[in-house]
Design an enzyme around this catalytic site. Structure first.
Site, mmCIF file in Angstrom:
data_model
loop_
_atom_site.group_PDB
_atom_site.id
_atom_site.type_symbol
_atom_site.label_atom_id
_atom_site.label_comp_id
_atom_site.label_asym_id
_atom_site.label_seq_id
_atom_site.Cartn_x
_atom_site.Cartn_y
_atom_site.Cartn_z
ATOM 1 N N SER A 113 25.011 19.791 2.761
ATOM 2 C CA SER A 113 25.132 20.875 1.701
ATOM 3 C C SER A 113 25.452 22.328 2.097
ATOM 4 O O SER A 113 26.418 22.327 2.947
ATOM 5 C CB SER A 113 23.787 20.993 0.630
ATOM 6 N N ASP A 253 27.931 12.647 -6.300
ATOM 7 C CA ASP A 253 27.354 13.995 -5.970
ATOM 8 C C ASP A 253 27.997 15.155 -6.450
ATOM 9 O O ASP A 253 28.968 15.270 -7.340
ATOM 10 C CB ASP A 253 28.161 14.089 -4.362
ATOM 11 N N HIS A 280 23.585 13.548 -4.166
ATOM 12 C CA HIS A 280 23.666 14.722 -3.186
ATOM 13 C C HIS A 280 22.803 14.346 -1.834
ATOM 14 O O HIS A 280 22.864 15.255 -0.905
ATOM 15 C CB HIS A 280 23.277 15.978 -3.761
#
Length: 308
Positions: A113, A253, A280
């Site tokens: 991320s 995602d 995610h």
């Protein structure tokens, strides 16, 4: 990995400026494979939700986890202003970690991320000891991220986005009603495993206990990005990345293909894998496939080293 400053299995807090960065080393360094340094997301999260990557040590890759400044086991600074929390700060912290642990001459970065964006920016400076880069579930820019959040929000069940926007406009994002609406989004696009994995919950709780960094740099939620990063991008630096790169994302995602595609288009030596049953957190949603894909990439780095 010569002159390793820490022993296998070590953990502690290393000095960074006048603060401390918490780290944990799993495995035995110095046996021919580079250290894998795990860069967590947020910003303002912790290492906990990525702790499963320590299993790479069983195949000979020493694994370093750390908590970025401001949360977890590292120094908390709840009174620091927005001008303190910068990308440069966290790049400096990462460099300091590599030097202190004695692995700056032989390492791989796995960034997830926000951590993937940070790792990409680090890699763009072409550090001599970096052998490979993994960018997992990361956007290449926050403008793209914000653009795609509008698409994902519009597809939420009827009334959810209206509730979110009402609270965002009123400045009441701290309320339970807002939190419940956020969970609808998160259940679709952040982590689809039920019950939520304990490692993920641990990081969520750490962020909630001290949201200073997250609220300052990101905002009150994944999709309401009003913090200092809202216009930040690494797109222009991607052509400067000179190491083999693996990009990972999930089919569901919040880092949609639109946000991820610049990595594939601009990094010279790159491959992109999409995990079909993940959002995610594919390392938690499809852990076996994630692990196998990661190991395959890391072994390919071994092959390149042998060929070289």
């Amino acid at each position: 990995m010569k002159n390793m400053a820490v022993a296998a299995g070590a953990k502690g807090r290393i000095p960074f400026r006048e603060y401390r960065t918490w780290y944990r080393l799993t495995g035995t360094p110095g046996r021919g494979r580079p250290a894998v340094v795990v860069v967590h997301g947020g910003p303002g999260s912790t290492h906990d939700y990525l702790i499963g990557l320590s299993s790479l040590s069983e195949d000979g890759w020493p694994v370093v986890h750390y908590d970025q400044l401001g949360n977890g086991g590292s120094t908390h600074l709840p009174d620091a202003g927005a001008d303190f929390w910068t990308v440069g700060l966290f790049l400096e912290e990462l460099d300091n970690l590599l030097r202190h642990l004695g692995i700056a001459d032989d390492y791989v970065l796995v960034g997830q991320s926000w951590g993937g964006m940070l790792a990409a920016r680090h890699a763009a400076d072409r550090p001599a000891g970096l052998r490979g880069l993994v960018i997992a579930n990361s956007p290449a820019s926050y403008p793209l991220w914000r653009q795609e959040m509008e698409v994902l929000r519009a597809a939420l069940p009827p009334g959810v986005d209206a509730t979110l926007r009402a609270h965002e406009a009123a400045g009441t994002t701290h309320t339970e009603e807002y939190a419940e609406a956020v969970r609808v989004f998160n259940d679709r696009h952040v982590c689809r495993v039920r019950p939520l994995p304990p490692a993920y919950v641990a990081s969520v709780m750490e962020t909630a206990n001290d949201p200073t960094v997250y609220h300052t740099m990101n905002g009150p939620s994944e999709f309401h990005v009003v913090g200092t990063l809202k216009d930040w991008s690494v797109e222009d630096r991607l052509p400067d990345i000179a190491v083999p790169t693996l990009v990972l994302s999930g089919r569901h995602d919040e880092a949609t293909p639109v946000t991820v595609r610049p990595f594939r288009e601009r990094i010279p030596d790159v491959r992109w894998e999409i995990l079909e049953e993940s959002s995610h957190m594919p390392h938690l949603e499809e852990p076996e496939l994630f692990h196998a894909t990661l190991v395959d990439f890391l072994k390919s780095l071994d092959d390149r080293r042998s060929d070289g």
